[in-house]
Design a protein around this motif. Structure first.
Motif, PDB file in Angstrom:
ATOM      1  N   HIS A 220       0.849  -1.195   0.000  1.00  0.00           N
ATOM      2  CA  HIS A 220       0.000   0.000   0.000  1.00  0.00           C
ATOM      3  C   HIS A 220       0.883   1.243   0.000  1.00  0.00           C
ATOM      4  N   LYS A 221       0.321   2.372  -0.370  1.00  0.00           N
ATOM      5  CA  LYS A 221       1.099   3.612  -0.395  1.00  0.00           C
ATOM      6  C   LYS A 221       1.625   4.002   0.987  1.00  0.00           C
ATOM      7  N   ASP A 222       0.978   3.485   2.066  1.00  0.00           N
ATOM      8  CA  ASP A 222       1.483   3.756   3.414  1.00  0.00           C
ATOM      9  C   ASP A 222       2.547   2.733   3.825  1.00  0.00           C
ATOM     10  N   ASN A 223       2.972   1.911   2.855  1.00  0.00           N
ATOM     11  CA  ASN A 223       4.024   0.904   3.017  1.00  0.00           C
ATOM     12  C   ASN A 223       3.561  -0.369   3.728  1.00  0.00           C
ATOM     13  N   SER A 224       2.285  -0.470   4.059  1.00  0.00           N
ATOM     14  CA  SER A 224       1.785  -1.716   4.648  1.00  0.00           C
ATOM     15  C   SER A 224       1.551  -2.733   3.526  1.00  0.00           C
ATOM     16  N   VAL A 225       1.543  -4.005   3.894  1.00  0.00           N
ATOM     17  CA  VAL A 225       1.286  -5.059   2.920  1.00  0.00           C
ATOM     18  C   VAL A 225      -0.169  -5.483   3.071  1.00  0.00           C
ATOM     19  N   ARG A 226      -0.887  -5.488   1.963  1.00  0.00           N
ATOM     20  CA  ARG A 226      -2.305  -5.834   1.958  1.00  0.00           C
ATOM     21  C   ARG A 226      -2.504  -7.085   1.104  1.00  0.00           C
ATOM     22  N   THR A 227      -3.567  -7.833   1.400  1.00  0.00           N
ATOM     23  CA  THR A 227      -3.946  -8.982   0.584  1.00  0.00           C
ATOM     24  C   THR A 227      -5.168  -8.590  -0.236  1.00  0.00           C
ATOM     25  N   VAL A 228      -5.083  -8.839  -1.536  1.00  0.00           N
ATOM     26  CA  VAL A 228      -6.141  -8.440  -2.457  1.00  0.00           C
ATOM     27  C   VAL A 228      -6.637  -9.671  -3.202  1.00  0.00           C
ATOM     28  N   LEU A 229      -7.945  -9.787  -3.315  1.00  0.00           N
ATOM     29  CA  LEU A 229      -8.558 -10.822  -4.134  1.00  0.00           C
ATOM     30  C   LEU A 229      -8.708 -10.220  -5.528  1.00  0.00           C
ATOM     31  N   TRP A 230      -7.968 -10.770  -6.484  1.00  0.00           N
ATOM     32  CA  TRP A 230      -7.846 -10.175  -7.804  1.00  0.00           C
ATOM     33  C   TRP A 230      -8.480 -11.075  -8.854  1.00  0.00           C
ATOM     34  N   ASN A 231      -9.185 -10.482  -9.807  1.00  0.00           N
ATOM     35  CA  ASN A 231      -9.621 -11.231 -10.985  1.00  0.00           C
ATOM     36  C   ASN A 231      -9.631 -10.284 -12.169  1.00  0.00           C
ATOM     37  N   SER A 232      -9.465 -10.864 -13.350  1.00  0.00           N
ATOM     38  CA  SER A 232      -9.417 -10.039 -14.549  1.00  0.00           C
ATOM     39  C   SER A 232      -9.836 -10.860 -15.757  1.00  0.00           C
ATOM     40  N   ALA A 233     -10.206 -10.152 -16.798  1.00  0.00           N
ATOM     41  CA  ALA A 233     -10.578 -10.787 -18.063  1.00  0.00           C
ATOM     42  C   ALA A 233     -10.379  -9.776 -19.190  1.00  0.00           C
ATOM     43  N   THR A 234     -10.059 -10.291 -20.351  1.00  0.00           N
ATOM     44  CA  THR A 234      -9.941  -9.450 -21.535  1.00  0.00           C
ATOM     45  C   THR A 234     -11.137  -9.738 -22.435  1.00  0.00           C
ATOM     46  N   LEU A 235     -11.775  -8.681 -22.895  1.00  0.00           N
ATOM     47  CA  LEU A 235     -12.898  -8.814 -23.822  1.00  0.00           C
ATOM     48  C   LEU A 235     -12.361  -8.677 -25.245  1.00  0.00           C
ATOM     49  N   TYR A 236     -12.790  -9.597 -26.110  1.00  0.00           N
ATOM     50  CA  TYR A 236     -12.287  -9.617 -27.484  1.00  0.00           C
ATOM     51  C   TYR A 236     -13.381  -9.251 -28.477  1.00  0.00           C
ATOM     52  N   ASP A 237     -12.936  -8.788 -29.635  1.00  0.00           N
ATOM     53  CA  ASP A 237     -13.838  -8.498 -30.742  1.00  0.00           C
ATOM     54  C   ASP A 237     -14.435  -9.816 -31.250  1.00  0.00           C
ATOM     55  N   GLN A 238     -15.328  -9.725 -32.218  1.00  0.00           N
ATOM     56  CA  GLN A 238     -15.998 -10.925 -32.718  1.00  0.00           C
ATOM     57  C   GLN A 238     -15.033 -11.948 -33.306  1.00  0.00           C
ATOM     58  N   ASP A 239     -13.839 -11.511 -33.712  1.00  0.00           N
ATOM     59  CA  ASP A 239     -12.862 -12.451 -34.265  1.00  0.00           C
ATOM     60  C   ASP A 239     -12.158 -13.268 -33.175  1.00  0.00           C
TER      61      ASP A 239
END
Length: 93
Positions: free
Chosen positions: A22-41
């Protein structure tokens, strides 16, 4: 930043626990997820969606609960040994 680069490159991360500083230098645990959206191809990326939720307090509570469970199990073993000893002594009389 590595997780963001991986998401932008098209890698899908369903649910992943990561640690961040974190910007205050503490260590945080984050639950992360992501996805990329694609065109019709199905090849041309249109957008990347990423979301992170701070679960640090939940992880701390889980760790405390685990430690309490360990402590209670040890305490129960001591009580069982004591009650066995008392029971044995009472039978001997």
């Amino acid at each position: 930043m590595e997780h963001i680069r991986r998401a932008v490159s098209g890698e899908r991360m369903e649910v992943e626990e990561i640690t961040i500083r974190h910007k205050d230098n503490s260590v945080r645990t984050v639950l992360w997820n992501s996805a990329t959206l694609y065109d019709q191809d199905n090849k041309t990326p249109l957008a990347t969606i990423a979301q992170g939720q701070d679960i640090t307090e939940r992880k701390v509570a889980e760790d405390e609960l685990k430690q309490r469970t360990i402590d209670l199990e040890a305490s129960n073993k001591e009580l069982e040994a004591f009650s066995y000893s008392v029971s044995h002594d009472l039978r001997a009389r």
